[in-house]
Write an enzyme that holds these catalytic residues in place. Structure first.
Site, PDB file in Angstrom:
ATOM      1  N   PHE A 186       1.377   1.305   2.181  1.00  0.00           N
ATOM      2  CA  PHE A 186       1.715   2.592   1.566  1.00  0.00           C
ATOM      3  C   PHE A 186       3.220   2.788   1.393  1.00  0.00           C
ATOM      4  O   PHE A 186       3.639   3.657   0.628  1.00  0.00           O
ATOM      5  CB  PHE A 186       1.103   3.733   2.379  1.00  0.00           C
ATOM      6  CG  PHE A 186      -0.383   3.787   2.245  1.00  0.00           C
ATOM      7  CD1 PHE A 186      -0.974   4.312   1.108  1.00  0.00           C
ATOM      8  CD2 PHE A 186      -1.202   3.269   3.229  1.00  0.00           C
ATOM      9  CE1 PHE A 186      -2.350   4.340   0.967  1.00  0.00           C
ATOM     10  CE2 PHE A 186      -2.585   3.288   3.103  1.00  0.00           C
ATOM     11  CZ  PHE A 186      -3.170   3.826   1.965  1.00  0.00           C
ATOM     12  N   GLU A 187       4.021   1.985   2.087  1.00  0.00           N
ATOM     13  CA  GLU A 187       5.468   2.079   1.888  1.00  0.00           C
ATOM     14  C   GLU A 187       5.919   1.330   0.641  1.00  0.00           C
ATOM     15  O   GLU A 187       6.710   1.837  -0.147  1.00  0.00           O
ATOM     16  CB  GLU A 187       6.211   1.514   3.112  1.00  0.00           C
ATOM     17  CG  GLU A 187       6.200   2.420   4.328  1.00  0.00           C
ATOM     18  CD  GLU A 187       7.076   3.650   4.164  1.00  0.00           C
ATOM     19  OE1 GLU A 187       7.844   3.713   3.190  1.00  0.00           O
ATOM     20  OE2 GLU A 187       6.980   4.558   4.997  1.00  0.00           O
ATOM     21  N   SER A 188       5.429   0.111   0.474  1.00  0.00           N
ATOM     22  CA  SER A 188       5.965  -0.744  -0.588  1.00  0.00           C
ATOM     23  C   SER A 188       4.915  -1.471  -1.409  1.00  0.00           C
ATOM     24  O   SER A 188       5.267  -2.170  -2.366  1.00  0.00           O
ATOM     25  CB  SER A 188       6.895  -1.792   0.040  1.00  0.00           C
ATOM     26  OG  SER A 188       6.143  -2.651   0.909  1.00  0.00           O
ATOM     27  N   TYR A 273       0.865  11.000   3.120  1.00  0.00           N
ATOM     28  CA  TYR A 273       1.244   9.710   3.699  1.00  0.00           C
ATOM     29  C   TYR A 273       0.519   9.475   5.027  1.00  0.00           C
ATOM     30  O   TYR A 273      -0.100   8.437   5.233  1.00  0.00           O
ATOM     31  CB  TYR A 273       2.753   9.713   3.907  1.00  0.00           C
ATOM     32  CG  TYR A 273       3.344   8.523   4.620  1.00  0.00           C
ATOM     33  CD1 TYR A 273       3.736   7.400   3.914  1.00  0.00           C
ATOM     34  CD2 TYR A 273       3.551   8.548   5.999  1.00  0.00           C
ATOM     35  CE1 TYR A 273       4.318   6.314   4.564  1.00  0.00           C
ATOM     36  CE2 TYR A 273       4.118   7.474   6.650  1.00  0.00           C
ATOM     37  CZ  TYR A 273       4.502   6.364   5.935  1.00  0.00           C
ATOM     38  OH  TYR A 273       5.064   5.300   6.585  1.00  0.00           O
ATOM     39  N   ARG A 306      12.827   7.950   5.703  1.00  0.00           N
ATOM     40  CA  ARG A 306      12.343   8.877   4.686  1.00  0.00           C
ATOM     41  C   ARG A 306      12.982  10.253   4.768  1.00  0.00           C
ATOM     42  O   ARG A 306      12.839  11.062   3.867  1.00  0.00           O
ATOM     43  CB  ARG A 306      10.831   9.048   4.835  1.00  0.00           C
ATOM     44  CG  ARG A 306      10.049   7.805   4.485  1.00  0.00           C
ATOM     45  CD  ARG A 306      10.161   7.498   3.005  1.00  0.00           C
ATOM     46  NE  ARG A 306       9.219   6.488   2.609  1.00  0.00           N
ATOM     47  CZ  ARG A 306       8.939   6.174   1.365  1.00  0.00           C
ATOM     48  NH1 ARG A 306       9.542   6.805   0.383  1.00  0.00           N
ATOM     49  NH2 ARG A 306       8.076   5.229   1.077  1.00  0.00           N
TER      50      ARG A 306
END
Length: 317
Positions: A186-188, A273, A306
């Protein structure tokens, strides 16, 4: 002469026990896979075939067609076990009760043997009657990627390399590989060159301040980037005492925001997220070690990878 005879007798017994184990395994149905060339077996196992994964584990455990590597055996047994292989459950229990290439651990052995026995494995039931240990949630597979979506998502060699690196490092950082991979997803999206408009970089989307905080010298180096993200996750888990919801919120919005709002900050991005990663990982808690809060490990809390992005966001109304 007497010693030679005694040695030969012990060797005969050992060989017979190994033969019996093979016969029992054949009885459970992996013989057809076991007859395949090792490269075909590896291809099938890598594609997610549970039977091949179990058979490859047997190959690595006994050094048949490949170098004898107990940790690789455990890795493939764990993958097969996650798909419900009773044989893999039994073999994992056997490895841990005998310390076969892993530290002996009766608790972990009992975890797997109980599952195997409950599914009708008589040998597992017999061993359970002879060992101590207690029921535990630990299963010795935390450092192996076992989530179904990982297999579907990582068909390319580059992505598979990331999975193997995460598995290797997760043992060092005592993090579940499944958790780290869920964060990377989910980050990249497993893009090692990902760059956000706010400067978050790489697989785990580190900003320069976070990189410095956790000793990352080259933010674009894949291993250093993963190490930095994992170090931050470990620190957050210690800070929030295993509460993964708060730890993930801290990774996304900064631990100071989580403290300020006494939980997940009311930011749409952060809430989405956290929800997505918890769903992908399947758990809301994680073991933690307060030693990761030691001043020698990290500097005082700074902005997270973030927080720069969410600091300007407005709370949901």
């Amino acid at each position: 002469m007497i010693m030679d005879t005694r040695y030969q007798g012990l060797q005969f017994v050992s060989n017979m026990l190994l033969l019996l184990a093979i016969m029992l395994s054949t009885e459970h149905g992996w013989a057809a896979e076991w007859l395949l060339p090792i490269d075909e077996l590896q291809t099938l196992a890598g594609a997610g075939n549970a039977q091949a994964q179990f058979s490859l584990g047997v190959a690595y455990e006994h050094g048949e067609g490949v170098e004898k590597l107990p940790k690789e055996a455990r890795r493939w047994y764990c993958k097969a076990a996650a798909q419900g292989s009773v044989d893999a459950w039994y073999n994992l229990g056997w490895m841990y009760v005998n310390g076969r290439g892993v530290p002996r651990d009766d608790d972990i052995a009992r975890y797997w043997l109980e599952k195997a026995a409950a599914s009708g494995n008589a040998q597992a039931a017999q061993i359970l009657d002879m060992i101590p240990g207690r029921r535990t949630a630990r299963n010795g597979c935390a450092h192996v990627a076992t989530l179904p979506w990982v297999q579907d998502r990582c068909e390319q060699l580059q992505c598979q390399g990331i999975v193997r690196l995460v598995e290797k490092l997760s043992e060092e950082y005592d993090l579940d590989a499944n958790l780290v991979l869920s964060v990377i997803r989910f980050e990249s999206g497993f893009n090692a060159r990902a760059l956000s408009p706010k400067g978050a970089s790489g697989l785990m989307q580190l900003i320069p301040a976070t990189a410095v905080r956790f000793g990352v010298k080259d933010i674009w180096d894949v291993e250093q980037n993963i190490r930095g993200g994992m170090a931050y996750l470990r620190w957050l888990l210690a800070f929030f005492k295993g509460d993964l919801v708060k730890a993930l919120a801290g990774y996304n919005a900064g631990e100071q925001r989580v403290v300020q709002y006494r939980g997940v900050p009311p930011f749409r991005e952060t809430r989405r997220y956290v929800k997505q990663i918890i769903r992908a990982y399947g758990k809301s808690t994680h073991r933690y070690d307060l030693r990761w809060l030691d001043a020698d490990r990290v500097s005082p809390p700074l902005l997270s990878s973030r927080e720069v992005q969410t600091a300007e966001a407005q709370p949901e109304g």
